[in-house]
Scaffold this motif. Structure first.
Motif, PDB file in Angstrom:
ATOM      1  N   GLY A 207      63.573  12.347 -22.336  1.00  0.00           N
ATOM      2  CA  GLY A 207      64.913  12.527 -21.808  1.00  0.00           C
ATOM      3  C   GLY A 207      64.969  12.250 -20.319  1.00  0.00           C
ATOM      4  N   GLN A 208      66.011  12.727 -19.669  1.00  0.00           N
ATOM      5  CA  GLN A 208      66.208  12.476 -18.249  1.00  0.00           C
ATOM      6  C   GLN A 208      65.705  13.603 -17.363  1.00  0.00           C
ATOM      7  OE1 GLN A 208      67.303   9.530 -16.951  1.00  0.00           O
ATOM      8  NE2 GLN A 208      67.082   8.892 -19.067  1.00  0.00           N
ATOM      9  N   GLY A 209      65.225  14.674 -17.946  1.00  0.00           N
ATOM     10  CA  GLY A 209      64.678  15.752 -17.139  1.00  0.00           C
ATOM     11  C   GLY A 209      65.737  16.396 -16.269  1.00  0.00           C
ATOM     12  N   ILE A 210      65.426  16.506 -14.956  1.00  0.00           N
ATOM     13  CA  ILE A 210      66.336  17.119 -13.994  1.00  0.00           C
ATOM     14  C   ILE A 210      67.089  16.019 -13.262  1.00  0.00           C
ATOM     15  CG2 ILE A 210      66.514  18.638 -12.003  1.00  0.00           C
ATOM     16  CD1 ILE A 210      63.856  19.872 -12.820  1.00  0.00           C
ATOM     17  N   ILE A 211      68.422  16.109 -13.261  1.00  0.00           N
ATOM     18  CA  ILE A 211      69.264  15.095 -12.645  1.00  0.00           C
ATOM     19  C   ILE A 211      69.957  15.700 -11.428  1.00  0.00           C
ATOM     20  CG2 ILE A 211      71.190  13.508 -12.962  1.00  0.00           C
ATOM     21  CD1 ILE A 211      70.645  13.595 -15.953  1.00  0.00           C
ATOM     22  N   GLY A 212      69.734  15.130 -10.249  1.00  0.00           N
ATOM     23  CA  GLY A 212      70.412  15.598  -9.052  1.00  0.00           C
ATOM     24  C   GLY A 212      71.866  15.167  -9.046  1.00  0.00           C
ATOM     25  N   ASN A 213      72.637  15.828  -8.202  1.00  0.00           N
ATOM     26  CA  ASN A 213      74.079  15.525  -8.162  1.00  0.00           C
ATOM     27  C   ASN A 213      74.420  14.388  -7.209  1.00  0.00           C
ATOM     28  OD1 ASN A 213      73.816  16.691  -5.638  1.00  0.00           O
ATOM     29  ND2 ASN A 213      74.999  18.528  -6.139  1.00  0.00           N
ATOM     30  N   GLY A 214      73.415  13.800  -6.562  1.00  0.00           N
ATOM     31  CA  GLY A 214      73.660  12.676  -5.670  1.00  0.00           C
ATOM     32  C   GLY A 214      74.018  13.072  -4.257  1.00  0.00           C
ATOM     33  N   VAL A 215      74.208  14.375  -4.007  1.00  0.00           N
ATOM     34  CA  VAL A 215      74.573  14.868  -2.681  1.00  0.00           C
ATOM     35  C   VAL A 215      73.480  15.772  -2.119  1.00  0.00           C
ATOM     36  CG1 VAL A 215      76.258  16.204  -1.367  1.00  0.00           C
ATOM     37  CG2 VAL A 215      77.020  14.719  -3.236  1.00  0.00           C
ATOM     38  N   ASP A 216      72.977  16.681  -2.948  1.00  0.00           N
ATOM     39  CA  ASP A 216      71.962  17.640  -2.524  1.00  0.00           C
ATOM     40  C   ASP A 216      70.579  17.205  -3.001  1.00  0.00           C
ATOM     41  OD1 ASP A 216      73.890  19.708  -1.503  1.00  0.00           O
ATOM     42  OD2 ASP A 216      74.516  19.645  -3.605  1.00  0.00           O
ATOM     43  N   ILE A 217      69.542  17.589  -2.246  1.00  0.00           N
ATOM     44  CA  ILE A 217      68.169  17.342  -2.679  1.00  0.00           C
ATOM     45  C   ILE A 217      67.927  18.062  -3.997  1.00  0.00           C
ATOM     46  CG2 ILE A 217      65.740  17.692  -2.086  1.00  0.00           C
ATOM     47  CD1 ILE A 217      66.603  17.533   0.860  1.00  0.00           C
ATOM     48  N   THR A 218      67.316  17.399  -4.947  1.00  0.00           N
ATOM     49  CA  THR A 218      67.187  17.952  -6.297  1.00  0.00           C
ATOM     50  C   THR A 218      66.261  19.159  -6.339  1.00  0.00           C
ATOM     51  OG1 THR A 218      67.496  15.701  -7.130  1.00  0.00           O
ATOM     52  CG2 THR A 218      66.767  17.363  -8.712  1.00  0.00           C
TER      53      THR A 218
END
Length: 635
Positions: A207-218
């Motif tokens: 799967g994709q695991g952990i996906i960041g929101n594109g604004v904050d560091i994941t």
């Protein structure tokens, strides 16, 4: 002996108090204490007929429910759990149910690796965290997770839509040592999560695991400032972490961190960023970044004891693979670096980094890496000092060597186009590497560009030896010095550098302000004039790949008649042959050695029979013997 009442059908308010009329046959036992051991009184009678009172006798009774204290109340979802009726909460409270068996979070069976979770009545002073503790209207239910915790047990949905940050952070905040990320339907969308010390974040690589929101560091591992009680000993294993706008993983002010067998990616940002951290291991991962001035792995300010081995790293056409500054004891080995503008940078700069946290690097090894489709594979000490380092046994293929159409380099162009860009170096060895580059016939590139803008230390006690350098119809400048203090460093470099390198498939011999000054010689086996010799007769055919410039070709150890035997050095396809059709009988041998010719010689090609070739004499009397000695510059 307790008095028992049975078959009490349609109980009324007289003579019994605290009952309901439910047309159910029930059995009751007289009790004198409530479930908690306190004496029975009228305040403890309930509306469901569990505890009742006989007004005639004054006795208190408790309903005899079957399997008292042996059953779990099964609940399908957390929503159903939170909506539990007061009646069932009461049955749990008085101990009829030993606990609650939760079968799913959002839907039955969605708990990942387990079928259900068991919860028990709790009096702990602990908040409802949506995972280990639930607080209902009259009771608290708690489970104590031992060993691993799955983030789905805390409500992480993994659908790529719901923000799972709070759910995952609640799982992390338990302090359990192993936090599992079961295969999500899409991915666990988060803002930022903060692991605690001694935790392992474990995925299954699916799967994709952990996906960041594109604004904050994941994922941020470590504390905000440089403090004694730092978060440490955190491992990320077999987990995918991504961010499509900024850094994916930021490791700061910490120690003993491992990223293993994972997939880390960022667009427009750094995949793995390191700051003021010790003993970081990045091993066997797939790391990608893309965007201008982005990096796969980027570490600055006291990055001590970094091990970055066995990874596949892609920096993209605008970014780089691995960059380290202000560090000690660094190992960058056995990596595959693909499709990157910049490859491996150590204490380096290309005019685009300019990080105030960067600095010198001492004690490093960059060995056994495979680098493909990378414009600038190496930059060592081009901004700060780099010392006591080894760059060896690396393979660079198809280096996209950018060149200059007019054939004349400027220092700025060298900094961009050199395969190896070096600067303030001491004790740095660049040995036994294979460099292969392809580009237009009108372009040229520098194998090693050395820019010296700082007076101390100079570039010294370094070496460039045993390297195999191949181009495809391109000009090569083996070394080029630039900068304010280039001349002083040039002398040091010329003193310390070796010359045992091989250049092949080049349009012409290497040039520039330093090439190898080491001459070598090759001596043929004994040749008989009327038998001759071709390269096909040689036992060690590799020896003929001389490279560099031919200094001299000598006839030595001549004995007897040589008339008719002719020598060729060069290829039939090369108009610039060194020796062509020379009758050996015309050569005067002085002191058993006669110099035949001086000339330019770019490379001997093993594919041609007449590369080094003695054509036999047709005269039966020409039975004399001799040998050929070739002195060449070993570049």
């Amino acid at each position: 002996m307790k008095t028992q009442y049975s078959n009490m059908e349609k109980l009324t308010t007289e003579p019994f108090v605290g009952t309901v009329q439910d047309n159910v046959n029930r059995s009751y036992t007289v009790v004198t204490t409530w479930y908690d051991g306190s004496p029975m009184d009228d305040s403890k009678l309930d509306q469901w007929g569990i505890y009742i009172k006989n007004e005639t006798t004054g006795e208190y009774l408790r309903e005899d429910k079957p399997l008292w204290g042996e059953l779990f109340l099964e609940v399908d979802t957390v929503t159903a759990l939170r909506a539990m009726s007061l009646y069932y909460q009461f049955l749990i409270k008085i101990g009829y149910y030993k606990g609650v068996r939760l079968l799913g979070y959002y839907a039955k069976g969605d708990f990942g690796r387990v079928q259900s979770l068991n919860y028990f009545l709790s009096a702990a002073n602990k908040p409802d965290d949506g995972g280990s503790m639930y607080e209902l209207s009259t009771i608290k239910l708690q489970t104590d997770f031992v060993g691993e915790i799955d983030v789905t047990w805390y409500g992480a949905k993994g659908d790529g839509i719901k923000d799972d940050t709070i759910s995952i952070q609640n799982a992390l905040n338990t302090g359990n040592t192993k936090i599992v990320f079961s295969t999500p339907k899409v991915g666990y969308k988060v803002s930022t999560i903060y692991p605690l010390s001694n935790q392992t974040l474990m995925g299954d690589g699916q799967g994709q695991g952990i996906i960041g929101n594109g604004v904050d560091i994941t994922v941020i591992i470590g504390s905000e400032g440089i403090i004694p009680n730092r978060v440490g000993r955190v491992t990320i294993e077999s987990l995918k972490v991504s961010n499509n706008g900024t850094t994916a993983i930021y490791i700061r002010n910490t120690f003993n961190i491992k990223i293993l067998n994972s997939s880390i990616s960022s667009t427009k940002g750094i995949a793995v960023k390191l700051f003021y951290s010790w003993r970081i291991t990045i091993l066997n991962n797939f790391i990608t970044s893309s965007g201008a001035n982005t990096w796969g792995v980027y570490g600055m300010n006291n990055i001590n004891g970094l091990v970055c081995n066995g990874n596949t790293v892609t920096g993209g056409q605008g970014g780089g693979a691995i960059c380290v500054g202000q560090a000690q004891s660094i190992a960058i080995n056995y990596n595959i670096i693909e499709t990157s503008l910049k490859g491996i940078y150590v204490a380096a700069d290309d005019g685009e980094i300019n990080d105030p946290e960067s600095g010198s690097v001492n004690g490093f090894e960059i060995n056994n890496n495979y680098i493909e489709n990378c414009v600038r594979p190496f930059s060592i000490g081009s901004r700060f000092f780099a010392g006591s380092g080894s760059v060896s046994n690396n393979f660079v293929s198809n280096g996209f060597a950018k060149g200059v159409n007019n054939g004349n380099f400027t220092p700025e162009q060298f900094a961009e186009h050199g395969i190896i860009v070096m600067g303030r170096n001491r004790g740095v060895r660049f040995d036994n590497n294979f460099l292969s580059c392809k580009w237009s016939p009108t372009f040229e590139f520098a194998t090693e560009f050395i820019n010296i803008e700082n007076p101390n230390p100079f570039f010294y006690d370094c070496g460039f030896n045993g390297n195999h350098i191949e181009g495809r119809n391109i000009d090569v400048l083996l070394y080029f010095f630039s900068g304010k203090y280039a001349s002083a460093s040039y002398d040091n470099y010329k003193r310390t550098v070796g010359g045992r390198n091989y250049l092949g498939f080049l349009r012409e011999s290497p040039r520039g302000n330093l090439t190898s000054t080491e001459n070598r010689e090759w001596i043929s086996p004994v040749i008989t004039a009327n038998i001759g010799l071709s390269i096909r007769s040689w036992i060690d055919r590799n020896i003929i790949e001389l490279g560099g410039d031919i200094i001299s070709v000598d006839l030595i150890d001549a004995v007897g008649e040589l008339e008719g035997a002719r020598l060729y050095v060069g290829t039939s396809a090369d108009n610039g042959q060194v020796v062509n059709n020379l009758d050996l009988s015309t050569v005067t041998v002085l002191n058993n050695s006669g110099n035949i010719v001086n000339g330019r010689f770019s490379r001997v090609l093993r594919n041609y029979v007449n590369t080094i070739y003695v054509r036999k004499s047709d005269l039966a009397a020409s039975t004399g013997t001799f040998r050929i000695k070739i002195v060449y510059r070993a570049t």
